[in-house]
Design an enzyme around this catalytic site. Structure first.
Site, short mmCIF file in Angstrom:
data_model
loop_
_atom_site.label_atom_id
_atom_site.label_comp_id
_atom_site.label_asym_id
_atom_site.label_seq_id
_atom_site.Cartn_x
_atom_site.Cartn_y
_atom_site.Cartn_z
N SER A 185 -5.77 -16.61 -4.33
CA SER A 185 -5.39 -15.69 -5.40
C SER A 185 -3.88 -15.60 -5.45
O SER A 185 -3.19 -15.85 -4.45
CB SER A 185 -5.96 -14.29 -5.11
N TYR A 216 -8.43 -7.33 0.51
CA TYR A 216 -8.57 -8.47 -0.40
C TYR A 216 -7.30 -9.32 -0.36
O TYR A 216 -7.37 -10.55 -0.24
CB TYR A 216 -8.83 -7.98 -1.83
#
Length: 254
Positions: free
Chosen positions: A137, A150
């Protein structure tokens, strides 16, 4: 990754980025096997689009072992695995109540890919040309305040990808890291309509264009994610952290 000839297994492809890529890979000639937890949805997608389908829960080690063996048995030509499944949940580490959520994220986003690679690694090395596609990400490079675990899980995936690329050098297995920005999917509540998120079709089309132009790409970086990915390289890390978190609706929440 040969998007026209590979046989690709994508756990986490029943919606969002995974499904968008599955559809595009199949349209270009790849054989696509999708995985997910909901058997009825898998059956429906398989019937509608002609995918292979295997039930898998990437947070369950036994499910990973069974599903991987099933894929290899039914599609022995499988030579690419896209480690798509993941979850993103907000947390507040100022209270110990964050722990259960953090553990669930690590189980899915960190241990899931590790276990999937372990389940496929021998088979992939037996293929003349194979690819492990990890999914990190933009938040691996710049943190979003409400999602610390995350962010950390995706930073782990980035460094794992870099390390595995070194270990697999000289073998038939390449490691490609897909690095999404915010994309309009259901990963987070409200993200499907978020004006600052990239439309899903635009993202998937750009990914396919990159893979088509460079089948041996180390990283798949759409233009939108480079703002985050190279913030530190540009000497703009602190500024980008501030911009990212000022624009996030959760950034000022306590």
């Amino acid at each position: 990754m040969d998007i026209t000839h590979d046989t690709v297994f994508i756990p986490g492809a029943t919606s969002g980025i995974g499904l968008a890529l599955a559809l595009r890979l199949q349209a270009r000639g790849a054989t696509v096997v999708i995985g997910g937890r909901r058997q009825e949805l898998l059956d429906s997608l398989a019937a509608q689009h002609g995918f292979g389908a295997v039930r898998i829960d990437t947070a369950d080690p036994e499910s990973i072992r069974e599903a991987s063996a099933n894929v290899i048995r039914r599609w022995p030509e499988v030579n690419a695995v896209v480690l798509m499944a993941g979850i993103m949940v907000t947390e507040d580490w100022r209270s110990p109540e964050f722990l259960a959520t953090a553990e669930r994220i690590v189980e899915t986003n960190v241990l899931g890919p590790i276990r999937l690679i372990a389940a496929f690694v021998e088979h992939l090395q037996s293929r003349p040309d194979a690819t492990i596609v990890t999914v990190s990400s933009g938040l691996a490079s710049v943190p979003l305040r409400p999602t610390p675990t995350y962010n950390g899980s995706k930073a782990f995936i980035h460094m794992l990808s870099e390390s595995l690329r070194l270990q697999f050098a000289g073998t038939s297995v390449r490691v490609t890291e897909l690095v999404p920005p915010a994309v309009r999917t259901a990963l987070m509540p409200g993200q499907e309509e978020a004006p600052n998120a990239l439309p899903l079709d635009d993202f998937a089309d750009e990914v396919m264009a990159i893979l088509e132009a460079d089948p041996e790409a180390h990283e798949v970086l759409v233009e939108r994610v480079k703002f985050l990915r190279f913030a530190e390289v540009r000497g703009e890390y602190d500024e980008v952290v501030q911009i990212l978190n000022a624009s996030d609706p959760h950034a000022a929440a306590d």
